[in-house]
Design a protein around this motif. Sequence first.
Motif, PDB file in Angstrom:
ATOM      1  N   ILE A 241       0.829  -1.203   0.000  1.00  0.00           N
ATOM      2  CA  ILE A 241       0.000   0.000   0.000  1.00  0.00           C
ATOM      3  C   ILE A 241       0.867   1.258   0.000  1.00  0.00           C
ATOM      4  O   ILE A 241       0.404   2.361  -0.213  1.00  0.00           O
ATOM      5  N   ARG A 242       2.156   1.085   0.207  1.00  0.00           N
ATOM      6  CA  ARG A 242       3.062   2.217   0.420  1.00  0.00           C
ATOM      7  C   ARG A 242       2.946   3.285  -0.660  1.00  0.00           C
ATOM      8  O   ARG A 242       2.965   4.486  -0.378  1.00  0.00           O
ATOM      9  N   ASP A 243       2.825   2.891  -1.927  1.00  0.00           N
ATOM     10  CA  ASP A 243       2.850   3.878  -3.005  1.00  0.00           C
ATOM     11  C   ASP A 243       1.496   4.532  -3.261  1.00  0.00           C
ATOM     12  O   ASP A 243       1.346   5.305  -4.206  1.00  0.00           O
ATOM     13  N   LEU A 244       0.494   4.259  -2.417  1.00  0.00           N
ATOM     14  CA  LEU A 244      -0.801   4.925  -2.557  1.00  0.00           C
ATOM     15  C   LEU A 244      -0.934   6.129  -1.628  1.00  0.00           C
ATOM     16  O   LEU A 244      -1.939   6.834  -1.671  1.00  0.00           O
ATOM     17  N   LEU A 245       0.077   6.368  -0.787  1.00  0.00           N
ATOM     18  CA  LEU A 245       0.012   7.454   0.184  1.00  0.00           C
ATOM     19  C   LEU A 245       1.295   8.272   0.152  1.00  0.00           C
ATOM     20  O   LEU A 245       2.379   7.735  -0.060  1.00  0.00           O
ATOM     21  N   PHE A 246       1.155   9.578   0.352  1.00  0.00           N
ATOM     22  CA  PHE A 246       2.338  10.400   0.563  1.00  0.00           C
ATOM     23  C   PHE A 246       2.211  11.090   1.921  1.00  0.00           C
ATOM     24  O   PHE A 246       1.116  11.245   2.460  1.00  0.00           O
ATOM     25  N   THR A 247       3.339  11.487   2.479  1.00  0.00           N
ATOM     26  CA  THR A 247       3.361  12.095   3.809  1.00  0.00           C
ATOM     27  C   THR A 247       3.446  13.606   3.692  1.00  0.00           C
ATOM     28  O   THR A 247       4.309  14.137   2.990  1.00  0.00           O
ATOM     29  N   GLY A 248       2.532  14.290   4.378  1.00  0.00           N
ATOM     30  CA  GLY A 248       2.550  15.745   4.437  1.00  0.00           C
ATOM     31  C   GLY A 248       2.753  16.200   5.873  1.00  0.00           C
ATOM     32  O   GLY A 248       2.518  15.439   6.822  1.00  0.00           O
ATOM     33  N   TYR A 249       3.164  17.462   6.043  1.00  0.00           N
ATOM     34  CA  TYR A 249       3.569  17.927   7.365  1.00  0.00           C
ATOM     35  C   TYR A 249       2.925  19.267   7.712  1.00  0.00           C
ATOM     36  O   TYR A 249       2.732  20.132   6.861  1.00  0.00           O
ATOM     37  N   SER A 250       2.605  19.415   8.993  1.00  0.00           N
ATOM     38  CA  SER A 250       2.190  20.709   9.525  1.00  0.00           C
ATOM     39  C   SER A 250       2.805  20.869  10.906  1.00  0.00           C
ATOM     40  O   SER A 250       3.180  19.882  11.549  1.00  0.00           O
ATOM     41  N   GLN A 251       2.910  22.126  11.344  1.00  0.00           N
ATOM     42  CA  GLN A 251       3.586  22.432  12.595  1.00  0.00           C
ATOM     43  C   GLN A 251       2.712  23.368  13.429  1.00  0.00           C
ATOM     44  O   GLN A 251       2.062  24.268  12.874  1.00  0.00           O
ATOM     45  N   ILE A 252       2.716  23.163  14.726  1.00  0.00           N
ATOM     46  CA  ILE A 252       1.859  23.934  15.623  1.00  0.00           C
ATOM     47  C   ILE A 252       2.657  24.376  16.842  1.00  0.00           C
ATOM     48  O   ILE A 252       3.480  23.620  17.364  1.00  0.00           O
ATOM     49  N   ALA A 253       2.388  25.599  17.284  1.00  0.00           N
ATOM     50  CA  ALA A 253       2.923  26.084  18.552  1.00  0.00           C
ATOM     51  C   ALA A 253       1.774  26.643  19.382  1.00  0.00           C
ATOM     52  O   ALA A 253       0.799  27.172  18.838  1.00  0.00           O
ATOM     53  N   VAL A 254       1.887  26.507  20.684  1.00  0.00           N
ATOM     54  CA  VAL A 254       0.930  27.098  21.621  1.00  0.00           C
ATOM     55  C   VAL A 254       1.705  28.026  22.545  1.00  0.00           C
ATOM     56  O   VAL A 254       2.742  27.641  23.102  1.00  0.00           O
ATOM     57  N   THR A 255       1.224  29.249  22.684  1.00  0.00           N
ATOM     58  CA  THR A 255       1.921  30.232  23.504  1.00  0.00           C
ATOM     59  C   THR A 255       1.644  30.010  24.989  1.00  0.00           C
ATOM     60  O   THR A 255       0.717  29.296  25.373  1.00  0.00           O
ATOM     61  N   GLU A 256       2.449  30.638  25.798  1.00  0.00           N
ATOM     62  CA  GLU A 256       2.103  30.796  27.203  1.00  0.00           C
ATOM     63  C   GLU A 256       0.896  31.744  27.277  1.00  0.00           C
ATOM     64  O   GLU A 256       0.573  32.419  26.294  1.00  0.00           O
ATOM     65  N   PRO A 257       0.190  31.804  28.411  1.00  0.00           N
ATOM     66  CA  PRO A 257      -0.959  32.718  28.509  1.00  0.00           C
ATOM     67  C   PRO A 257      -0.582  34.154  28.144  1.00  0.00           C
ATOM     68  O   PRO A 257       0.468  34.661  28.548  1.00  0.00           O
ATOM     69  N   ILE A 258      -1.441  34.784  27.358  1.00  0.00           N
ATOM     70  CA  ILE A 258      -1.249  36.156  26.894  1.00  0.00           C
ATOM     71  C   ILE A 258      -2.242  37.047  27.638  1.00  0.00           C
ATOM     72  O   ILE A 258      -3.399  36.644  27.838  1.00  0.00           O
ATOM     73  N   PRO A 259      -1.849  38.247  28.073  1.00  0.00           N
ATOM     74  CA  PRO A 259      -2.821  39.137  28.722  1.00  0.00           C
ATOM     75  C   PRO A 259      -4.085  39.276  27.876  1.00  0.00           C
ATOM     76  O   PRO A 259      -4.008  39.457  26.655  1.00  0.00           O
ATOM     77  N   GLN A 260      -5.231  39.180  28.510  1.00  0.00           N
ATOM     78  CA  GLN A 260      -6.482  39.129  27.765  1.00  0.00           C
ATOM     79  C   GLN A 260      -6.687  40.361  26.897  1.00  0.00           C
ATOM     80  O   GLN A 260      -7.161  40.251  25.762  1.00  0.00           O
ATOM     81  N   ASP A 261      -6.338  41.550  27.397  1.00  0.00           N
ATOM     82  CA  ASP A 261      -6.548  42.750  26.588  1.00  0.00           C
ATOM     83  C   ASP A 261      -5.658  42.745  25.348  1.00  0.00           C
ATOM     84  O   ASP A 261      -6.049  43.227  24.280  1.00  0.00           O
ATOM     85  N   THR A 262      -4.452  42.170  25.458  1.00  0.00           N
ATOM     86  CA  THR A 262      -3.562  42.058  24.301  1.00  0.00           C
ATOM     87  C   THR A 262      -4.149  41.111  23.264  1.00  0.00           C
ATOM     88  O   THR A 262      -4.140  41.396  22.061  1.00  0.00           O
ATOM     89  N   LEU A 263      -4.675  39.983  23.731  1.00  0.00           N
ATOM     90  CA  LEU A 263      -5.260  39.002  22.819  1.00  0.00           C
ATOM     91  C   LEU A 263      -6.556  39.531  22.215  1.00  0.00           C
ATOM     92  O   LEU A 263      -6.821  39.351  21.016  1.00  0.00           O
ATOM     93  N   ASP A 264      -7.366  40.202  23.026  1.00  0.00           N
ATOM     94  CA  ASP A 264      -8.625  40.768  22.526  1.00  0.00           C
ATOM     95  C   ASP A 264      -8.381  41.791  21.425  1.00  0.00           C
ATOM     96  O   ASP A 264      -9.194  41.937  20.507  1.00  0.00           O
ATOM     97  N   ALA A 265      -7.262  42.500  21.502  1.00  0.00           N
ATOM     98  CA  ALA A 265      -6.987  43.563  20.535  1.00  0.00           C
ATOM     99  C   ALA A 265      -6.738  43.022  19.134  1.00  0.00           C
ATOM    100  O   ALA A 265      -7.037  43.694  18.142  1.00  0.00           O
TER     101      ALA A 265
END
Length: 416
Positions: A241-265
């Motif tokens: 089945i190997r040649d029926l699929l290819f591998t794709g990539y994505s990357q994610i980061a999560v920040t530390e808590p951000i002051p709410q007014d900064t994020l709301d802006a």
Amino acid sequence: MSKQNTPPTYYALDLVTPERPALTGTHTYDAVVVGAGYAGISAATTFAESGMSVVVLEKDYVAAGASGRNGGILLLSEGTHLGDADESAIVDESLGAAAAEFVTFIEDNGIDADLRRGSIRLAITKRQAAQLAQSAAAGSAEARAGRTYLDRDALTEHLQSDRYVAGLLERDNINLNPHKLLEGLAAHAERLGVVIAEQSTVTGVRTSRGAVTVSTGGGEVHAERLVVATGTGTGQVVPRIRDLLFTGYSQIAVTEPIPQDTLDAVLPSWYSTSEIATFSRYFRRLPDNRLLFGISTLFDTIAGPGMATQIRAELRDTFPSLGDAPFQSAWEGAIASTVEETPLLERIAPSAVVTSSNGVLASWNAGRIAAVATAPEYAAYDLLRGNRHTTWPPLHLPDRVVRTGARGYFKIKDRL
């Protein structure tokens, strides 16, 4: 000692999960499933609901792969890409019904996955804006009622970024914690009697006269039916089945808590957001005032010291005021996709089916279909016979050459 063999995600840091011992010895079950992602747990649940004994063999741990490492957005908008209005309406209706059934299943079984409704697809060019405007008017009347096209001025009510020229608000899409959801689904399967064996890498699969034998480093399972749902590991379990699929990539980061007014802006809306470009960015607020920010490199893995740097550069380009926000965690996810980006459902024996799909809902449904397709009556008619896919790499070209060419093509297309 942590059972995680891959860098932990934000989703998993405070999640308490049960110990699921590795398979040892020889066992007999009605059905065996390889892979404990959405498709695998779905197949196991389907088998168990019909009264069958089931074991799931997972090489790492539940949600270790793409199922637990994605952006956590359940999209119902695939139908809007179809050119034919009648086809769009049919797909919208089907997706809506499938999503409603899935959400009802989650709620009825008391699974906590931090569900929240609504998402915005984003355009960075005028051509993409026109696509979104067309999508807003496509599909069924019910689907159209849940969508609103946002021009640049209307979009500023939801986010503040010079990068975007338009958006499409889709109120029915769902945001969730993918790891919590899959753990909840796995726990439900276990209550039905499913056995999940983690740290159980499959070393061999044999099929003979309607029976299957699956071997691991510590034991062996004999069963009547088999579903393989191992994503990027499919080629190792079923080499043909190997040649029926290819591998794709994505990357994610999560920040530390951000002051709410900064994020709301910069991000006053709680809707998740994702670009419609091939090399897209996607982001959403999290309940504890953190920001989840992801990118899709698709053809390239960038796991390593430079990954956080690249994510930060794209975050700073999108929201300059958040560019220096410290990251709490960052990780890469790998998906296995067909060239057509449609689910893989491939019969390898009368009672054995391989499946792979992208997205929470598509993977869950593919797992159910794969389990049903192992029944003898479906093997006789072979309903999967017409499910054919382009091999990867296309035209037997070297993988590196195809990825380089595709990367250049789609980068140009994204800017048009």
